[in-house]
Design an enzyme around this catalytic site. Structure first.
Site, mmCIF file in Angstrom:
data_model
loop_
_atom_site.group_PDB
_atom_site.id
_atom_site.type_symbol
_atom_site.label_atom_id
_atom_site.label_comp_id
_atom_site.label_asym_id
_atom_site.label_seq_id
_atom_site.Cartn_x
_atom_site.Cartn_y
_atom_site.Cartn_z
ATOM 1 N NE ARG A 90 11.508 19.275 25.677
ATOM 2 C CZ ARG A 90 13.019 19.262 25.603
ATOM 3 N NH1 ARG A 90 13.127 18.052 25.341
ATOM 4 N NH2 ARG A 90 13.557 19.878 25.337
ATOM 5 N N GLY A 123 6.266 16.260 23.516
ATOM 6 C CA GLY A 123 5.538 16.656 24.562
ATOM 7 C C GLY A 123 7.050 16.393 25.754
ATOM 8 C CG ASP A 245 14.007 29.043 21.434
ATOM 9 O OD1 ASP A 245 14.867 30.220 20.433
ATOM 10 O OD2 ASP A 245 13.501 28.292 21.706
HETATM 11 P P1 AMP Z 1 14.573 23.769 22.351
HETATM 12 O O1 AMP Z 1 15.393 23.070 21.180
HETATM 13 O O2 AMP Z 1 15.022 22.846 23.758
HETATM 14 O O3 AMP Z 1 14.955 25.131 23.177
HETATM 15 O O4 AMP Z 1 13.526 23.986 22.214
HETATM 16 C C1 AMP Z 1 12.878 24.502 20.906
HETATM 17 C C2 AMP Z 1 11.442 24.332 20.760
HETATM 18 O O5 AMP Z 1 10.698 23.065 20.864
HETATM 19 C C3 AMP Z 1 10.323 24.776 21.936
HETATM 20 O O6 AMP Z 1 8.893 25.409 21.753
HETATM 21 C C4 AMP Z 1 9.871 23.289 22.976
HETATM 22 O O7 AMP Z 1 9.257 23.993 24.021
HETATM 23 C C5 AMP Z 1 9.763 22.313 21.813
HETATM 24 N N1 AMP Z 1 10.216 21.102 21.634
HETATM 25 C C6 AMP Z 1 11.224 20.653 21.905
HETATM 26 N N2 AMP Z 1 11.314 19.439 22.210
HETATM 27 C C7 AMP Z 1 10.117 19.480 22.228
HETATM 28 C C8 AMP Z 1 8.711 17.890 21.845
HETATM 29 N N3 AMP Z 1 10.198 16.756 22.327
HETATM 30 N N4 AMP Z 1 7.637 18.119 22.261
HETATM 31 C C9 AMP Z 1 7.629 19.371 22.145
HETATM 32 N N5 AMP Z 1 7.766 20.103 21.929
HETATM 33 C C10 AMP Z 1 8.898 20.017 21.781
HETATM 34 MG MG MG Z 2 14.620 26.035 24.713
#
Ligand code: AMP
Ligand code: MG
Length: 471
Positions: A90, A123, A245
């Protein structure tokens, strides 16, 4: 020209497997919430806040001249389990600029629509996490912590569906880079060693130009991460989602999803609603960062011709990390007590104050600040114990200790209940609490009598026990 960003893109020139070119998805009615003018100036970005095109560009509706939008590929250990493919699901990297300080920075939109890495996600981001990241990352910067920054926040004019419909928003994030431990892991775990070598060369050139070997890179990243986590600890900051990550090679704090600052001091504090086992609790952070660096070490091994030798050398670097963290921790916390030149035995003095805070459920931030202000006794329940302890502390401090304490013990932190109140107001269309909080937190070490209310710990009715990733 509404918004001129002097793009100079390097990641886009890396091999195809590093990313997918992808455009942000336009939104129906972009409107600007905030544009961080001082940061824009540091980045050499020119733009007028009142121009509607500015919001359109920062929402991804209009392409910025010179940008080459892409979604980056990475992997990562999430809560200890390996996810072989993550990536910007996203977010869109618009490109890079070389800032006035000579350091290259990424300009990324977050919440800007789906990419090939979105999996089941939409996204998008809702207003809450966008404003939380804006306020907290800028507060961290003002507190002197290496961190990604927030350049802008816009409303999309669209709703996103989480538990319920919520207003959508896009954050513009600025980072020294978005290279993560997980970026190394994705190529290493797939056996793509040419790409791994390319990423290594790119990372060294961008962040550690004097580094001459993977072992040295590992050592330097470990040093920065050790210092970073010790600094988080000294501020009562709980990252909340220290997955690999969300752990940068640059040593900047990244990903403000479920983060929070502690109010009353308790080492086992966890806010993130998804961290049920307390893996990322306050006191666990030093251990977790060592674990994360061990994952980076593992990912770097294939770069070495002598792999057994590499494992031995890297293991030694990882094993040295707890001492690095301990010593950075000692320096940070000793300064909080007004001790300019700490000695090993000061660790006990620090631990005893933390214990007083813990037993009396004292507020972490206000407790330390009160030491400088001479009012700590009033904050604690066991005053006799405090008087004894204070006498010991005084033996270790010299002239200038008050000034030292004032400069490292903030009066203002982004307290969780204030963040939640700010978000609730913004959801109702009132951005004043957001702007007020941002303005006060820009000077966290200054006394600001007119903002005293923001120093107050939450009332029982205001306590926010859990934070949500808000994805
Ligand atoms: P995060 O928890 O923000 O570190 O995200 C972990 C993974 O989930 C990453 O690859 C993000 O890009 C994906 N991700 C989180 N929220 C969304 C969303 N609303 N739509 C698509 N991908 C997401
Ligand atoms: Mg992240």
């Amino acid at each position: 020209m509404t918004l001129h960003i002097p793009f100079d893109n390097s990641y886009a020139r890396l091999p195809d497997g590093f990313f997918t070119r992808a455009r942000p998805t336009p939104v129906s009615a972009p409107s600007l919430i905030a544009f961080n003018r001082p940061l824009a100036e540091d980045l050499g970005i020119e733009g007028a806040d009142d121009d509607p095109l500015l919001a359109a560009i920062l929402a991804g509706n209009v392409g910025a001249e010179g940008s080459d939008p892409l979604a980056q590929l990475y992997a990562g250990h999430q809560f200890g389990g390996f996810s072989p493919q993550l990536g910007d699901g996203r977010a869109h990297l618009l490109g890079e600029v070389v800032a006035r300080d000579g350091i290259r920075r990424d300009i990324q939109l977050k919440g800007s629509g789906p990419t090939p890495y979105s999996r089941r996600g939409d996204g998008r981001a809702w207003l809450g996490p966008v404003l939380r990241e804006y306020v907290v990352s800028e507060a961290m910067h003002a507190l002197g912590v290496p961190t990604t920054r927030a350049l802008a926040a816009v409303r999309t004019g669209e709703e996103v569906y989480r538990e319920r419909p919520l207003p959508g928003a896009v954050l513009t994030r600025v980072a020294q880079s978005h290279i993560r431990v997980g970026t190394f892991q994705v190529f290493s775990s797939r056996g793509l060693y040419d790409d791994l070598g390319t990423l290594y060369d790119y990372t060294v050139a961008r962040h550690y130009p004097d580094v001459a070997s993977p072992a040295e890179l590992l050592e330097r990243v470990c040093a920065r991460q050790a210092a970073l986590v010790a600094q988080w600890m000294s501020l009562g900051f709980i990252h909340g989602v220290m997955n690999t990550d969300n752990c940068t090679l640059s040593g900047e704090t990244i990903d403000y999803g479920p983060c929070a600052f502690m109010d009353s001091y308790a080492p086992d504090t966890v806010y993130s609603s998804i961290d049920r086992g307390g893996r990322y609790a306050y006191a666990a952070q030093p251990d977790v960062i060592v674990w994360n660096m061990a994952q980076l070490a593992t990912a770097l091994v294939p770069l070495m011709p002598d792999q057994d030798g590499a494992v031995r050398a890297f293991t030694e670097i990882i094993h040295a990390m707890p001492d690095l963290i301990r010593s950075a921790w000692l320096n940070r916390f000793a300064a909080k007590l007004g001790i300019a030149e700490p000695e090993a035995q000061d660790a006990a003095l620090i631990a005893d104050f933390l214990d007083l805070l813990h037993r009396g459920q004292g507020d972490f931030t206000n407790g330390f600040r009160a030491l400088a202000e001479g009012s700590a006794r009033d904050q604690l329940t066991d005053r006799t114990a405090f008087d004894d302890w204070e006498a010991r502390r005084r033996e270790r401090t010299g002239p200038g200790s008050e000034a030292l304490m004032q400069s490292v013990n903030p009066a203002f932190i982004p307290r969780n209940h204030r963040i939640e109140q700010m978000i609730s107001a913004a959801v109702e269309g009132d951005d004043r609490p957001f702007h007020h909080l941002s303005a006060v937190l820009a000077r966290p070490f200054d006394d600001q009598p007119e903002a005293e209310e923001l120093r107050r710990p939450p009332l029982p009715s205001e306590v926010v026990p859990a934070t949500f990733c808000g994805t």
